[in-house]
Design a protein around this motif. Structure first.
Motif, mmCIF file in Angstrom:
data_model
loop_
_atom_site.group_PDB
_atom_site.id
_atom_site.type_symbol
_atom_site.label_atom_id
_atom_site.label_comp_id
_atom_site.label_asym_id
_atom_site.label_seq_id
_atom_site.Cartn_x
_atom_site.Cartn_y
_atom_site.Cartn_z
ATOM 1 N N ALA A 1 0.833 -1.209 0.000
ATOM 2 C CA ALA A 1 0.000 0.000 0.000
ATOM 3 C C ALA A 1 0.865 1.255 0.000
ATOM 4 N N THR A 2 2.174 1.102 0.206
ATOM 5 C CA THR A 2 3.045 2.260 0.359
ATOM 6 C C THR A 2 4.260 2.170 -0.558
ATOM 7 N N PRO A 3 4.019 2.260 -1.886
ATOM 8 C CA PRO A 3 5.147 2.119 -2.795
ATOM 9 C C PRO A 3 6.155 3.262 -2.693
ATOM 10 N N GLY A 4 5.789 4.380 -2.078
ATOM 11 C CA GLY A 4 6.720 5.494 -1.936
ATOM 12 C C GLY A 4 7.771 5.256 -0.847
ATOM 13 N N TYR A 5 7.508 4.265 -0.049
ATOM 14 C CA TYR A 5 8.344 3.766 1.040
ATOM 15 C C TYR A 5 9.837 3.692 0.703
ATOM 16 N N CYS A 6 10.093 2.973 -0.389
ATOM 17 C CA CYS A 6 11.444 2.719 -0.850
ATOM 18 C C CYS A 6 12.138 4.020 -1.253
ATOM 19 N N VAL A 7 11.409 4.848 -1.995
ATOM 20 C CA VAL A 7 11.980 6.111 -2.474
ATOM 21 C C VAL A 7 12.341 7.017 -1.313
ATOM 22 N N SER A 8 11.565 6.975 -0.220
ATOM 23 C CA SER A 8 11.891 7.877 0.887
ATOM 24 C C SER A 8 13.164 7.415 1.592
ATOM 25 N N ILE A 9 13.404 6.114 1.652
ATOM 26 C CA ILE A 9 14.656 5.623 2.227
ATOM 27 C C ILE A 9 15.837 5.992 1.330
ATOM 28 N N ILE A 10 15.671 5.748 0.038
ATOM 29 C CA ILE A 10 16.726 6.086 -0.925
ATOM 30 C C ILE A 10 17.033 7.578 -0.878
ATOM 31 N N GLY A 11 15.976 8.380 -0.903
ATOM 32 C CA GLY A 11 16.141 9.828 -0.863
ATOM 33 C C GLY A 11 16.881 10.265 0.402
ATOM 34 N N GLY A 12 16.552 9.636 1.521
ATOM 35 C CA GLY A 12 17.205 9.956 2.789
ATOM 36 C C GLY A 12 18.699 9.661 2.745
ATOM 37 N N GLN A 13 19.036 8.525 2.145
ATOM 38 C CA GLN A 13 20.453 8.159 2.074
ATOM 39 C C GLN A 13 21.225 9.123 1.172
ATOM 40 N N LEU A 14 20.610 9.476 0.034
ATOM 41 C CA LEU A 14 21.283 10.409 -0.878
ATOM 42 C C LEU A 14 21.407 11.790 -0.237
ATOM 43 N N GLN A 15 20.365 12.213 0.480
ATOM 44 C CA GLN A 15 20.417 13.521 1.131
ATOM 45 C C GLN A 15 21.533 13.557 2.176
ATOM 46 N N THR A 16 21.700 12.457 2.896
ATOM 47 C CA THR A 16 22.789 12.360 3.876
ATOM 48 C C THR A 16 24.131 12.635 3.206
ATOM 49 N N ILE A 17 24.305 12.063 2.019
ATOM 50 C CA ILE A 17 25.561 12.301 1.291
ATOM 51 C C ILE A 17 25.681 13.768 0.881
ATOM 52 N N LEU A 18 24.613 14.304 0.258
ATOM 53 C CA LEU A 18 24.679 15.698 -0.221
ATOM 54 C C LEU A 18 24.936 16.671 0.933
ATOM 55 N N ASP A 19 24.348 16.382 2.095
ATOM 56 C CA ASP A 19 24.503 17.290 3.242
ATOM 57 C C ASP A 19 25.934 17.358 3.766
ATOM 58 N N ARG A 20 26.748 16.390 3.388
ATOM 59 C CA ARG A 20 28.145 16.419 3.834
ATOM 60 C C ARG A 20 28.952 17.500 3.115
ATOM 61 N N TYR A 21 28.441 17.972 1.964
ATOM 62 C CA TYR A 21 29.214 18.903 1.133
ATOM 63 C C TYR A 21 28.390 20.156 0.866
ATOM 64 N N PRO A 22 28.109 20.916 1.935
ATOM 65 C CA PRO A 22 27.167 22.033 1.809
ATOM 66 C C PRO A 22 27.642 23.101 0.828
ATOM 67 N N GLY A 23 28.931 23.268 0.655
ATOM 68 C CA GLY A 23 29.408 24.337 -0.231
ATOM 69 C C GLY A 23 29.387 23.960 -1.706
ATOM 70 N N GLU A 24 29.337 22.664 -1.991
ATOM 71 C CA GLU A 24 29.487 22.230 -3.389
ATOM 72 C C GLU A 24 28.162 22.170 -4.131
ATOM 73 N N PRO A 25 28.196 22.546 -5.428
ATOM 74 C CA PRO A 25 26.975 22.374 -6.226
ATOM 75 C C PRO A 25 26.675 20.885 -6.349
ATOM 76 N N ASN A 26 25.413 20.536 -6.245
ATOM 77 C CA ASN A 26 25.058 19.122 -6.403
ATOM 78 C C ASN A 26 23.765 18.996 -7.186
ATOM 79 N N PRO A 27 23.506 17.834 -7.748
ATOM 80 C CA PRO A 27 22.352 17.672 -8.640
ATOM 81 C C PRO A 27 21.016 17.664 -7.899
ATOM 82 N N GLY A 28 21.036 17.458 -6.591
ATOM 83 C CA GLY A 28 19.790 17.318 -5.844
ATOM 84 C C GLY A 28 19.312 15.875 -5.883
ATOM 85 N N VAL A 29 18.546 15.524 -4.874
ATOM 86 C CA VAL A 29 18.097 14.143 -4.718
ATOM 87 C C VAL A 29 17.198 13.699 -5.876
#
Lengths: 179, 179
Positions: free
Chosen positions: A114-142
């Motif tokens: 019933a919650t197919p968005g489930y997976c995407v929110s975990i993936i998005g969270g992991q990618l955001q964790t990576i992007l947040d490590r490099y606040p000064g650098e341009p990044n593509p966004g999650v």
């Protein structure tokens, strides 16, 4: 995810969840996944079926949750000190996990849950964790990383004879990072 | 696809296939798809179950074939005289069809069929038809269009709360066409 993250480790709710997860893992070792039922899991875990329905909604969502808990790395995504290298390391591990048998089963469970968005929110969270490590650098966004890197990885596993090659994965990451 | 394309229209083989397809369509209107069986379809079509197994391998492949035959446009992809416009028109129609209930069912059937590459070969063929219209123009190639346009379209439908917006689809096409 809301439910899971709100659990106090060791609390009553966490213990119930762990006994249900463990019942699912045991049953999946003993019998074919297509024959596992909610009443069976409930009996094994010592809870009522309604406890399971209340918490997960349906069997697919529970199976997806168990699969995700198994797949979810215990640690944070690798931190190499370089943004692209972190994304590469994460994407290579993701490709690896998703092309495995448990990975394919998980994707199937998540789709019919019933919650197919489930997976995407975990993936998005992991990618955001990576992007947040490099606040000064341009990044593509999650979202762009999900569209250009995660989506082809999953699509090729589900609908093509062969998974992406690592070189193709790297090319897709370069496209995501390029203007 | 090999089988289907080798059929002489009106030949015996084509008539058998049409009666099986038509039995499937009828049964799907009368009952839930999860309850449809091969022996039932065979009885309705007046063939033996082994005819079905020989030709399609399994029920999922047959369901996928019926769904694809339904979805497959009767005509060629729209020819606007402009490469990008052709790709846009095709991608918009694809997004539209795949986000429909029959489209989602088809993707589920194809995944659990013995021939998940089935769908990609049809998609690739349609995109190649478009690219072949513009032999002098640089183009991204079918694989890149599948990775950057088709994959996110499908991924978002299967795993996200909402399908791609048409504007996002257009942006993905621009990325595919950009160096």
């Amino acid at each position: 995810m809301a439910i899971k993250e709100a659990l106090r480790p060791g609390g009553r709710s966490a213990r119930v969840q762990e006994s249900i997860h463990s019942a699912v893992r045991d049953l999946l070792e003993e019998q074919d996944r297509a024959t596992v039922t909610v009443p069976q899991i409930a009996a094994r875990a010592g809870v009522t079926p309604s406890t399971i329905y209340r918490r997960w909604g349906d069997l697919s969502a529970l199976l997806a949750d168990v699969a995700l808990a198994r797949m979810r790395p215990d640690s944070e995504p690798a931190n190499t000190g370089n943004l692209r290298c972190d994304v590469r390391a994460w994407a290579e591990q993701y490709l690896d996990e998703m092309s495995s048998e448990p990975g394919r089963n998980m994707m199937r469970d998540v789709q019919s849950s019933a919650t197919p968005g489930y997976c995407v929110s975990i993936i998005g969270g992991q990618l955001q964790t990576i992007l947040d490590r490099y606040p000064g650098e341009p990044n593509p966004g999650v979202d762009r990383l999900i569209n250009l890197v995660v989506a082809p990885t999953v699509f090729r596993i589900l609908f093509s004879a062969a998974a992406l090659e690592v070189e193709e994965l790297h090319r897709l990451i370069e496209i995501a990072f390029s203007q």
